[in-house]
Design a protein around this motif. Sequence first.
Motif, PDB file in Angstrom:
ATOM      1  N   ILE A  89       6.852  -6.124   2.732  1.00  0.00           N
ATOM      2  CA  ILE A  89       5.388  -6.128   2.749  1.00  0.00           C
ATOM      3  C   ILE A  89       4.875  -4.797   3.251  1.00  0.00           C
ATOM      4  CG2 ILE A  89       3.398  -7.099   3.953  1.00  0.00           C
ATOM      5  CD1 ILE A  89       4.794  -9.787   3.780  1.00  0.00           C
ATOM      6  N   SER A  90       5.495  -4.285   4.321  1.00  0.00           N
ATOM      7  CA  SER A  90       4.970  -3.038   4.867  1.00  0.00           C
ATOM      8  C   SER A  90       5.175  -1.891   3.891  1.00  0.00           C
ATOM      9  CB  SER A  90       5.592  -2.718   6.222  1.00  0.00           C
ATOM     10  OG  SER A  90       6.958  -2.580   6.109  1.00  0.00           O
ATOM     11  N   GLN A  91       6.256  -1.946   3.137  1.00  0.00           N
ATOM     12  CA  GLN A  91       6.449  -0.875   2.168  1.00  0.00           C
ATOM     13  C   GLN A  91       5.539  -1.047   0.968  1.00  0.00           C
ATOM     14  OE1 GLN A  91       8.101   1.812   2.214  1.00  0.00           O
ATOM     15  NE2 GLN A  91       8.295   2.456   0.100  1.00  0.00           N
ATOM     16  N   LYS A  92       5.586  -2.262   0.389  1.00  0.00           N
ATOM     17  CA  LYS A  92       4.899  -2.439  -0.886  1.00  0.00           C
ATOM     18  C   LYS A  92       3.402  -2.538  -0.712  1.00  0.00           C
ATOM     19  CE  LYS A  92       8.375  -3.550  -4.008  1.00  0.00           C
ATOM     20  NZ  LYS A  92       9.319  -4.636  -4.174  1.00  0.00           N
ATOM     21  N   SER A  93       2.974  -3.421   0.221  1.00  0.00           N
ATOM     22  CA  SER A  93       1.526  -3.615   0.276  1.00  0.00           C
ATOM     23  C   SER A  93       0.862  -2.632   1.231  1.00  0.00           C
ATOM     24  CB  SER A  93       1.197  -5.057   0.649  1.00  0.00           C
ATOM     25  OG  SER A  93       1.353  -5.257   2.005  1.00  0.00           O
ATOM     26  N   ALA A  94       1.388  -2.490   2.442  1.00  0.00           N
ATOM     27  CA  ALA A  94       0.685  -1.632   3.393  1.00  0.00           C
ATOM     28  C   ALA A  94       0.796  -0.170   2.999  1.00  0.00           C
ATOM     29  CB  ALA A  94       1.244  -1.833   4.797  1.00  0.00           C
ATOM     30  N   SER A  95       2.011   0.237   2.692  1.00  0.00           N
ATOM     31  CA  SER A  95       2.189   1.666   2.481  1.00  0.00           C
ATOM     32  C   SER A  95       1.820   2.085   1.065  1.00  0.00           C
ATOM     33  CB  SER A  95       3.645   2.019   2.780  1.00  0.00           C
ATOM     34  OG  SER A  95       3.818   3.391   2.728  1.00  0.00           O
ATOM     35  N   MET A  96       2.416   1.388   0.070  1.00  0.00           N
ATOM     36  CA  MET A  96       2.190   1.867  -1.292  1.00  0.00           C
ATOM     37  C   MET A  96       0.875   1.386  -1.861  1.00  0.00           C
ATOM     38  SD  MET A  96       5.992   1.571  -2.751  1.00  0.00           S
ATOM     39  CE  MET A  96       5.596   1.904  -4.443  1.00  0.00           C
ATOM     40  N   LEU A  97       0.684   0.054  -1.846  1.00  0.00           N
ATOM     41  CA  LEU A  97      -0.483  -0.489  -2.527  1.00  0.00           C
ATOM     42  C   LEU A  97      -1.779  -0.045  -1.843  1.00  0.00           C
ATOM     43  CD1 LEU A  97      -1.171  -2.366  -4.857  1.00  0.00           C
ATOM     44  CD2 LEU A  97      -1.391  -4.181  -3.191  1.00  0.00           C
ATOM     45  N   LEU A  98      -1.854  -0.260  -0.531  1.00  0.00           N
ATOM     46  CA  LEU A  98      -3.125   0.020   0.128  1.00  0.00           C
ATOM     47  C   LEU A  98      -3.317   1.508   0.379  1.00  0.00           C
ATOM     48  CD1 LEU A  98      -3.459  -2.913   2.628  1.00  0.00           C
ATOM     49  CD2 LEU A  98      -5.021  -2.305   0.819  1.00  0.00           C
ATOM     50  N   ASP A  99      -2.329   2.113   1.044  1.00  0.00           N
ATOM     51  CA  ASP A  99      -2.536   3.486   1.475  1.00  0.00           C
ATOM     52  C   ASP A  99      -2.442   4.483   0.330  1.00  0.00           C
ATOM     53  OD1 ASP A  99      -2.957   3.189   4.252  1.00  0.00           O
ATOM     54  OD2 ASP A  99      -1.973   5.138   4.452  1.00  0.00           O
ATOM     55  N   SER A 100      -1.356   4.352  -0.439  1.00  0.00           N
ATOM     56  CA  SER A 100      -1.140   5.394  -1.444  1.00  0.00           C
ATOM     57  C   SER A 100      -1.930   5.158  -2.710  1.00  0.00           C
ATOM     58  CB  SER A 100       0.341   5.474  -1.809  1.00  0.00           C
ATOM     59  OG  SER A 100       1.105   5.557  -0.664  1.00  0.00           O
ATOM     60  N   ILE A 101      -2.279   3.897  -2.991  1.00  0.00           N
ATOM     61  CA  ILE A 101      -2.980   3.665  -4.251  1.00  0.00           C
ATOM     62  C   ILE A 101      -4.453   3.349  -4.036  1.00  0.00           C
ATOM     63  CG2 ILE A 101      -3.051   2.268  -6.319  1.00  0.00           C
ATOM     64  CD1 ILE A 101      -0.033   1.977  -6.069  1.00  0.00           C
ATOM     65  N   TRP A 102      -4.748   2.269  -3.346  1.00  0.00           N
ATOM     66  CA  TRP A 102      -6.151   1.859  -3.266  1.00  0.00           C
ATOM     67  C   TRP A 102      -6.999   2.831  -2.478  1.00  0.00           C
ATOM     68  CZ3 TRP A 102      -9.051  -1.074  -6.046  1.00  0.00           C
ATOM     69  CH2 TRP A 102      -8.481  -2.093  -6.813  1.00  0.00           C
ATOM     70  N   LEU A 103      -6.602   3.087  -1.232  1.00  0.00           N
ATOM     71  CA  LEU A 103      -7.453   3.931  -0.391  1.00  0.00           C
ATOM     72  C   LEU A 103      -7.533   5.336  -0.935  1.00  0.00           C
ATOM     73  CD1 LEU A 103      -6.379   2.714   3.122  1.00  0.00           C
ATOM     74  CD2 LEU A 103      -8.439   2.205   1.867  1.00  0.00           C
ATOM     75  N   GLU A 104      -6.429   5.783  -1.519  1.00  0.00           N
ATOM     76  CA  GLU A 104      -6.405   7.126  -2.097  1.00  0.00           C
ATOM     77  C   GLU A 104      -7.320   7.188  -3.312  1.00  0.00           C
ATOM     78  OE1 GLU A 104      -3.857   9.461  -0.788  1.00  0.00           O
ATOM     79  OE2 GLU A 104      -5.084  10.903  -1.870  1.00  0.00           O
ATOM     80  N   ASN A 105      -7.282   6.117  -4.131  1.00  0.00           N
ATOM     81  CA  ASN A 105      -8.055   6.148  -5.366  1.00  0.00           C
ATOM     82  C   ASN A 105      -9.522   5.858  -5.157  1.00  0.00           C
ATOM     83  OD1 ASN A 105      -6.167   6.952  -7.096  1.00  0.00           O
ATOM     84  ND2 ASN A 105      -5.460   4.906  -7.646  1.00  0.00           N
ATOM     85  N   ILE A 106      -9.806   4.930  -4.244  1.00  0.00           N
ATOM     86  CA  ILE A 106     -11.206   4.527  -4.105  1.00  0.00           C
ATOM     87  C   ILE A 106     -12.055   5.696  -3.644  1.00  0.00           C
ATOM     88  CG2 ILE A 106     -12.759   3.217  -2.645  1.00  0.00           C
ATOM     89  CD1 ILE A 106     -10.973   0.895  -2.877  1.00  0.00           C
TER      90      ILE A 106
END
Lengths: 606, 459
Positions: A544-561
């Motif tokens: 979870i920390s890798q996929k959702s916290a690090s990749m999904l939220l930090d690297s994709i969503w927050l970066e893109n939004i």
Amino acid sequence: MNMFSSCMITALVILTLPIIMSSTKLYKNKLYPYYVKTATSYAFMISMIPTMMFIYSGQEMIISNWHWMTIQTTKLSMSFKLDYFSMIFVPVALFVTWSIMEFSMWYMHSDPYINRFFKYLLLFLITMMVLVTANNMFQLFIGWEGVGIMSFLLIGWWYGRTDANTAALQAVLYNRIGDVGFIMAMAWFQLNLNTWDLQQIFITTNDNFNLPLLGLLLAATGKSAQFGLHPWLPSAMEGPTPVSALLHSSTMVVAGVFLLIRFHPLMEHNQTIQTLTLCLGAITTLLTAICALTQNDIKKIVAFSTSSQLGLMMVTIGINQPYLAFLHICTHAFFKAMLFMCSGSIIHSLNDEQDIRKMGGLFKVLPFTTTSLIIGSLALTGMPFLTGFYSKDLIIESANTSNTNAWALLITLVATSLTAAYSTRIMFFALLGQPRFSPMILINENNPLLINSIKRLLIGSVFAGYIISHSITPTTIPQMTMPHYLKMTALAVTILGFILALELNLTTQGLKFNYPSNYFKFSSLLGYYPTIMHRLTPKTSLTISQKSASMLLDSIWLENILPKSISYFQMKSSTLISNQKGLIKLYFLSFMLTMILSLLILNYHG
Amino acid sequence: MLKIIIPTIMLIPLTWMSKPNMIWINTTTYGLLISLISLFYLNQPNDNTLNSSLMFFSDSLSAPLLALTTWLLPLMLMASQHHLSKEPLTRKKLYISMLILLQLFLIMTFTASELIFFYILFEATLIPTLIIITRWGNQTERLNAGLYFLFYTLMGSLPLLVALLYIHNFMGSLNFLMIQYWIQPLPNSWSNIFLWLACMMAFMVKMPLYGLHLWLPKAHVEAPIAGSMVLAAVLLKLGGYGMMRITTLLNPLTNFMAYPFMMLSLWGMIMTSSICLRQTDLKSLIAYSSVSHMALVIVAVLIQTPCSYMGATALMIAHGLTSSMLFCLANSNYERIHSRTMILARGLQTLLPLMAAWWLLASLTNLALPPTINLIGELFVVMSSFSWSNITIILMGINITITALYSLYMLITTQRGKYSHHIKNIKPSFTRENALMTLHLLPLLLLSLNPKIILGPIY
């Protein structure tokens, strides 16, 4: 009168002297381990003076000095509580540690960092002393966390080994989960009672102590390795044997039980928490006793027996007998430390062989260790008139005569009988029969450091229970009358365990399972608990920390939004709105047209 | 206040006129002397404030931060000596001047008594930081990091300017000391809600709040050592300081406006600390741990009780020293291994035992071992959030556990285990580095003896 406090402080100060010394040249000295051992023994002797005074006159004392800080209405100062529990426990812990120190001078003699090892051992002891004598929760927490961190350092002593590091991290992690409970209890006490001082907490009344007591129970579960947070204790065997001896006897693991004993004034009227404690203790004692049955590593068996005894102590607290639980802590320290030292002696003699299947016949080559191991095991099972008897028998008796949860008590009885079974197993496989170890090993146990330290604890394991239980005034009235079959239960189940185990062990000589049965698998895989909890939980949380916290939220969503989308829209809109599109031909064409047009018009006009 | 500001300004000519081999030692020594002067302000004889002039004041909230700022300059200078050893002399001097300029702005920010003055200086600190990051960073990504750093903070703080002008318009003054007595409770209206957002967002971005934190790991990773140190230690605290100052103006809106931000922080601290569990990059791990610790400060400031303010102040100071020390340690690894990847540095304890001791102590303070001030801060924050709502203890508990886990994971990965062959011929640790770590640890230990001076305005 003043001897009482001054002697106690002297004893505590003596312990810190080698630590202070470690910044001087003496630390480089080869005699440093010797200094540490001597300091501990002096501290023991000096601490006996106030203990004797306490036994004689029963005076208790609170020393308050050095005002640390005042937060609003809470005054925090360094304060020591010298009452029944700390006065009895301090000499016991010092005595046991003294022997362990002497033992580790023998066991660790080839370690290049032996001085640092001794400093760590001493710090471990000091933090435990802080914990035991603390009179406010903050000071208790200092000791509590200090013990945890020192265990991390000591379990991970051989830091080159991955297993040792994993075990150390495991110990801290499980303890840290318990600490959350402790912090919650601290927060609750501060908010509702506005104090961290123990005596003030006890005199203040509140309707509902469920929440802080649950926190304390969680803390004790983590520290004392009760069910749910228990796997770190057997893993902690990765540390050097003296560390295991210290960790399992008088420091660290009993801290959790000690905490509940300390807060017993709050617990004694709270049925909910008591029932929880009882059930938790009963489950722990049975499960770990079952796990101990099929282990082959000698240290693991002893470790599981500690876990089982800790469960028994929790059961005792659950049936509202904190003084008995405390007595069991004290008596348990002697024989458990000795059992570890004996296994250390065997392991060292057999060239670091820990598997009991590869021992056998040691009673001829290691007579002294054999004697001590047998006496220690008998004391552990509660053989009459050895140390363990005085606490264990009383515990079983008061459990039998109490009218609480019969299932929990039955489970405890089964675990008691299993204690005898796994003790028999150690004796049978390690000591009796034919030798199964390599014949090339030179075995020698005639080192005074080894003999003396074990001898001292041997005497303790035989007599300490008698001395302690007869010199202190009884604080809770034991059950005086009971039917004889209840009186004999403890002894009967123990003997039953012995006989059954002996018979079973003898059958193993001739008969063998073709394939391990499911019960065997359950026991040898520790009830599948580590297999499930140590794979599933870390895997899910790390995923979870890798996929959702690090990749999904930090690297994709927050970066893109925010950043990416803003820059994207800026770029798009600027290209959309801008006139300049780099169409040079068109620009030049329009320029030329304008020029020609203007020339023509001007010319024509002219 | 001029007795700190003028010596700090005079450090710039000192740098430029020193002999080439004396630039480091001169500036470090004088920086240390200046930091000694700032210690006087820790003694706050009355409960109110020490007003130095119409423009500058210090109270028990700003004094510890001031001392932290001045303490950090010599440490930054000590830390970056190796990093700059190959640069030409002029650039070294320029670099030192940038650090001094940053310190100057920070001192004035923490002591400004006028909100608009505070705002200008708050923005002014961006310039030297940006130059330090983009000019002396190690990789090309530093430009991107600088861009993120600048735009996130500017976007957050421009509305604050508008809000300040508006406040000045209806209050007639922007002096901290006066408006806290003049302020009327704000009525609940949409415009006031936007006023609240405008005032708080600038500081939330600076802290940073989870969701607006992307600039921080980037800036930390790309910045040179001094940049990382000052960012983690002081610049983040500007956010906390600003929030604590400005919330007095925004009552009673904070009571309900806080909810989304509390949620975001509580959620974010778990998210960021679990990100730490999967980091392979040492500096990035420390940066994310800063985000997670600062989330605690945001929670504490938004709860707005005396206890939570004490916790927030203590945690800010504690975290400033701890994270700065961790960055120094990471840098000393980087200078030897030439990589920030943790797995490449494993087994360093065998080779650099003293450095391992510093690592151990830094990790222990990071996971808030009692009786360090980190614990005092965290304990107060946990206590106040527990009294705000009992359920938050679950989230706090998870965070406490994960914090311990990643601190020790960092320790074990870099220090324990078998050392790998490529680090066999590394340099031993220098006295300069050991002194640097000592100077970080010493205040931490001494403050644990008397934490009262960093507990902020109310105790």
